[in-house]
Design an enzyme around this catalytic site. Structure first.
Site, PDB file in Angstrom:
ATOM      1  CB  SER A 190      -0.527   0.225   1.162  1.00  0.00           C
ATOM      2  OG  SER A 190      -1.865   0.916   1.390  1.00  0.00           O
ATOM      3  CE  LYS A 223      -2.968  -2.004  -0.666  1.00  0.00           C
ATOM      4  NZ  LYS A 223      -3.666  -2.079  -2.435  1.00  0.00           N
ATOM      5  CG  HIS A 267      -5.003   0.048   3.340  1.00  0.00           C
ATOM      6  ND1 HIS A 267      -5.383  -0.360   2.612  1.00  0.00           N
ATOM      7  CD2 HIS A 267      -3.887   0.089   4.124  1.00  0.00           C
ATOM      8  CE1 HIS A 267      -4.398   1.244   2.818  1.00  0.00           C
ATOM      9  NE2 HIS A 267      -3.789   1.230   3.339  1.00  0.00           N
ATOM     10  CG  ASN A 268      -6.948  -1.078  -1.170  1.00  0.00           C
ATOM     11  OD1 ASN A 268      -6.244  -0.555   0.119  1.00  0.00           O
ATOM     12  ND2 ASN A 268      -6.885  -1.313  -2.377  1.00  0.00           N
ATOM     13  CD  GLU A 284      -7.356   3.532  -0.295  1.00  0.00           C
ATOM     14  OE1 GLU A 284      -6.281   2.805   0.382  1.00  0.00           O
ATOM     15  OE2 GLU A 284      -7.263   4.019  -1.123  1.00  0.00           O
TER      16      GLU A 284
HETATM   17  P1  NBP Z   1       0.136  -2.934 -14.051  1.00  0.00           P
HETATM   18  O1  NBP Z   1      -1.419  -3.467 -13.300  1.00  0.00           O
HETATM   19  O2  NBP Z   1      -0.478  -1.428 -15.304  1.00  0.00           O
HETATM   20  O3  NBP Z   1       0.556  -3.726 -15.092  1.00  0.00           O
HETATM   21  C1  NBP Z   1       0.859  -3.678 -16.389  1.00  0.00           C
HETATM   22  C2  NBP Z   1       2.807  -4.657 -16.817  1.00  0.00           C
HETATM   23  O4  NBP Z   1       2.425  -5.877 -16.246  1.00  0.00           O
HETATM   24  C3  NBP Z   1       3.860  -4.173 -17.294  1.00  0.00           C
HETATM   25  O5  NBP Z   1       4.644  -4.648 -16.508  1.00  0.00           O
HETATM   26  C4  NBP Z   1       3.135  -5.500 -18.187  1.00  0.00           C
HETATM   27  O6  NBP Z   1       3.801  -5.521 -19.191  1.00  0.00           O
HETATM   28  C5  NBP Z   1       2.810  -6.644 -17.634  1.00  0.00           C
HETATM   29  N1  NBP Z   1       1.656  -7.833 -17.502  1.00  0.00           N
HETATM   30  C6  NBP Z   1       0.818  -7.225 -18.315  1.00  0.00           C
HETATM   31 BR1  NBP Z   1       0.095  -6.476 -18.680  1.00  0.00          BR
HETATM   32  N2  NBP Z   1       0.408  -9.267 -18.848  1.00  0.00           N
HETATM   33  C7  NBP Z   1       0.896  -9.802 -18.700  1.00  0.00           C
HETATM   34  C8  NBP Z   1       1.439 -10.353 -18.852  1.00  0.00           C
HETATM   35  N3  NBP Z   1       0.942 -11.812 -18.808  1.00  0.00           N
HETATM   36  N4  NBP Z   1       2.929 -11.384 -18.960  1.00  0.00           N
HETATM   37  C9  NBP Z   1       3.674 -10.341 -18.383  1.00  0.00           C
HETATM   38  N5  NBP Z   1       3.860  -9.422 -17.781  1.00  0.00           N
HETATM   39  C10 NBP Z   1       2.670  -8.865 -17.836  1.00  0.00           C
HETATM   40  O7  NBP Z   1       1.120  -1.991 -13.851  1.00  0.00           O
HETATM   41  P2  NBP Z   1       1.393  -1.116 -12.576  1.00  0.00           P
HETATM   42  O8  NBP Z   1       0.219  -0.478 -12.626  1.00  0.00           O
HETATM   43  O9  NBP Z   1       2.457  -1.152 -12.018  1.00  0.00           O
HETATM   44  O10 NBP Z   1       0.650  -2.289 -11.229  1.00  0.00           O
HETATM   45  C11 NBP Z   1       0.959  -3.276 -10.501  1.00  0.00           C
HETATM   46  C12 NBP Z   1       0.236  -3.999  -9.482  1.00  0.00           C
HETATM   47  O11 NBP Z   1       0.412  -3.572  -8.855  1.00  0.00           O
HETATM   48  C13 NBP Z   1      -1.681  -4.264  -9.834  1.00  0.00           C
HETATM   49  O12 NBP Z   1      -1.465  -5.429  -9.235  1.00  0.00           O
HETATM   50  C14 NBP Z   1      -1.933  -3.539  -9.138  1.00  0.00           C
HETATM   51  O13 NBP Z   1      -3.377  -3.742  -8.940  1.00  0.00           O
HETATM   52  C15 NBP Z   1      -1.197  -2.853  -8.153  1.00  0.00           C
HETATM   53  N6  NBP Z   1      -1.116  -1.898  -7.770  1.00  0.00           N
HETATM   54  C16 NBP Z   1      -0.910  -0.991  -6.671  1.00  0.00           C
HETATM   55  C17 NBP Z   1      -1.070  -0.100  -6.279  1.00  0.00           C
HETATM   56  C18 NBP Z   1      -0.579   0.494  -4.503  1.00  0.00           C
HETATM   57  O14 NBP Z   1      -1.619   1.679  -4.479  1.00  0.00           O
HETATM   58  N7  NBP Z   1      -0.472  -0.820  -4.451  1.00  0.00           N
HETATM   59  C19 NBP Z   1      -1.133   1.030  -7.017  1.00  0.00           C
HETATM   60  C20 NBP Z   1      -1.269   0.380  -8.468  1.00  0.00           C
HETATM   61  C21 NBP Z   1      -1.074  -0.454  -8.894  1.00  0.00           C
HETATM   62  P3  NBP Z   1       4.054  -5.280 -20.866  1.00  0.00           P
HETATM   63  O15 NBP Z   1       5.223  -3.932 -20.006  1.00  0.00           O
HETATM   64  O16 NBP Z   1       4.551  -6.135 -21.619  1.00  0.00           O
HETATM   65  O17 NBP Z   1       2.883  -4.713 -21.159  1.00  0.00           O
END
Ligand code: NBP
Length: 509
Positions: free
Chosen positions: A133, A205, A208-209, A212
């Site tokens: 988070s 988590k 938590h959300n 939130e």
């Molecule tokens: P995204 O959720 O937008 O995913 C993009 C990434 O996934 C890219 O690196 C993409 O590779 C890769 N990818 C996909 Br799409 N399909 C794939 C596959 N079949 N094989 C391999 N790679 C694959 O990224 P993010 O926004 O950084 O979020 C990542 C995770 O973190 C998600 O689960 C999201 O929900 C979570 N998250 C959490 C928070 C938080 O505050 N905790 C915030 C934002 C996100 P590519 O470059 O080749 O397309």
């Protein structure tokens, strides 16, 4: 090549979260091997970050990544939640992942998926789910981390997780400010601890959300009521939130609210940006998951669900514009004291917040039974003190409550929270009544109060409700003058017919 096998940890998925987490880990002196499905993304990332303290190794395939990481390998997966996590896990297994190696899914995966994955992949590796988070800034400079998986495997991850997590000051319990790049926060209590088996980290988590969602809704209602009842401008409201941030409401969300309210519209310096933002809220689903889980387990998390519905209602913008032309509300002008109302809204917010957190912790309590976890609630509240979106001074009070009484049935019953509710409830009721009188929607304040009043009521109208169920559906009822579990039925309407004692459910009769 010898150098290529030195990575302390691997990371797959270099979108916003993966890049920031990799840099955070490298800032703390760990060497990180990184891989991304689209190779150019990885190359750009390596080129943009040539000098991290721990060092980064760019890998062009999953097999290269496995070759680069020391055993037992720890591979973080930060790809889009859902099917992509299984795709990557299977690629890793296909490329030679070993039984002692760890996959750590740090995305927003549903906890039930993590339970399933931990089981499905248990013969090939140890599958961890870690809630992260704090968004991208948290990932970069110190998130709150909620790891779940095999307890024995946690020791391999623990040093890195403790190093990169947000830290809180042991004296004040407050988050230590995020460091500048290259100056990681090293001292303080890390905002991470082992949560439990399989999906426990992702479950916590999710809670938590859910919290939130309700925290944000309550703050928005406080803004809305003061704005409408007192006709205050955003820049008059901003210092009120800033002042609240010095007291028991001190939190990241109150702090950013004070900032947001003073922000001018970049297109028009005479206006405030908040007035130009369309009043429709989006959602990604974790609040909905929390509410569905509450319904599934029969736990009254009504304020959390109300916050989800409030977003749904906000999304009906066109319908609301039309309805506003047809549906009348009351005519009401507040004529009381300005400061008194501001203080009342403060207390209503604090009391509602206590109820919202009580619901979140009640859910986790029920999940312990449902999923065979054993949570340390003082530790969970402690982890949330820094790094995450709901970080707040208030969480120290929850840590204290569960330290005093680890088996506490409901947060409302803790002496500190009980006192706050007793002190604030008169103001809370005034605010809810004012909202109703003025016709201003304040669903979270209202449902939190309904929870408080329902929870503290030894007698509720469910006697009539259960009688209705027996009347139309022979669903039986228990009697106040018989032991619990003894069931009765009447052939209604039948004043002269005898009551029938029913066999207890599951009995041989
Ligand atoms: P995204 O959720 O937008 O995913 C993009 C990434 O996934 C890219 O690196 C993409 O590779 C890769 N990818 C996909 Br799409 N399909 C794939 C596959 N079949 N094989 C391999 N790679 C694959 O990224 P993010 O926004 O950084 O979020 C990542 C995770 O973190 C998600 O689960 C999201 O929900 C979570 N998250 C959490 C928070 C938080 O505050 N905790 C915030 C934002 C996100 P590519 O470059 O080749 O397309």
């Amino acid at each position: 090549m010898a150098e290529q096998t030195q990575a302390d940890i691997g990371l797959i998925g270099l979108a916003v979260m993966g890049e920031n987490l990799a840099l955070n880990i490298a800032d703390h002196g760990f060497n990180v091997a990184v891989y991304n499905r689209t190779t150019q993304v990885m190359k750009n990332f390596i080129a943009a970050n040539p000098d991290t303290p721990g060092g980064l190794i760019g890998c062009e395939s999953v097999a290269d990544l496995l070759a680069a990481v020391k055993k037992p390998r720890k591979i973080i997966v930060l790809v889009k939640a859902g099917a992509a996590v299984d795709t990557v896990a299977q690629q890793l297994i296909g490329a030679g992942l070993e039984k002692d190696d760890l996959i750590i899914d740090c995305g927003n995966s549903q906890w039930t998926d993590t339970i399933r994955r931990e089981k499905d992949y248990s013969r090939q590796c140890r599958f961890f789910g870690s809630g992260v988070s704090g968004g991208e800034v948290g990932a970069r400079f110190g998130p709150s981390l909620m790891p779940g998986g095999d307890a024995q495997a946690w020791r391999h991850l623990e040093p890195i997780w403790k190093a990169i997590a947000a830290k809180v000051d042991p004296g004040t319990g407050k988050a230590i400010e995020t460091a500048k790049p290259g100056q990681p926060v090293k001292d303080g209590i890390p905002c991470t601890a082992y949560i439990g088996e399989n999906g426990a980290g992702h479950y916590v988590k999710m809670i938590h959300n859910g919290i939130e969602y309700i925290d944000m809704q309550l703050i928005s209602e406080a803004y809305f009521l003061m704005r409408n009842l007192l006709s205050l401008q955003p820049d008059e409201l901003s210092p009120i939130f800033a002042r609240w941030n010095q007291g028991d409401l001190d939190s990241y969300l109150i702090e950013i609210t004070a900032d947001i309210l003073k922000q001018r519209d970049p297109r028009d310096a005479d206006s405030f940006l908040v007035d130009r933002v369309l009043d429709t809220a989006q959602q990604k689903g974790t609040g909905k998951w929390t509410s569905i889980n509450a319904l599934d387990m029969g736990i009254p998390a009504n304020a959390i669900a109300e916050a989800v519905f409030a977003r749904c209602l906000s999304a009906l913008k066109d319908e609301r514009i039309e309805a506003a032309k047809h549906l009348a509300g009351p005519r009401y002008t507040y004529s009381g004291d300005r400061d008194e109302l501001i203080n009342a809204v403060h207390d209503a917010l604090y009391c509602s917040k206590i109820c919202a957190y009580a619901q979140g912790f009640q859910l986790m309590r029920a999940a312990e039974g449902e999923y065979h976890w054993k949570f340390d609630f003082a530790s969970i509240a402690g982890i949330w003190r820094g790094g995450c979106i709901i970080r707040a001074r208030f969480l120290q009070k929850i840590t204290d409550a569960y330290t005093r009484a680890p088996g506490l049935v409901n947060l409302l019953l803790d002496p500190y929270f009980k006192e706050q509710l007793h002190k604030g409830q008169s103001h809370w009721r005034t605010v809810v009544a004012l909202a109703a009188q003025a016709g201003l929607a304040a669903p979270a304040f209202m449902s939190a109060l309904a929870y408080y009043d329902g929870y503290r009521s030894a007698q509720l109208p469910a006697n009539l409700l259960q009688a209705q169920r027996d009347y139309f559906g022979a669903h039986t009822y228990e009697r106040t003058d018989e032991p619990r579990g003894a069931l009765f039925h009447l052939d209604w309407p039948a004043p002269d017919r005898p009551e029938i004692a029913m066999p207890a459910p599951g009995s041989a009769v």
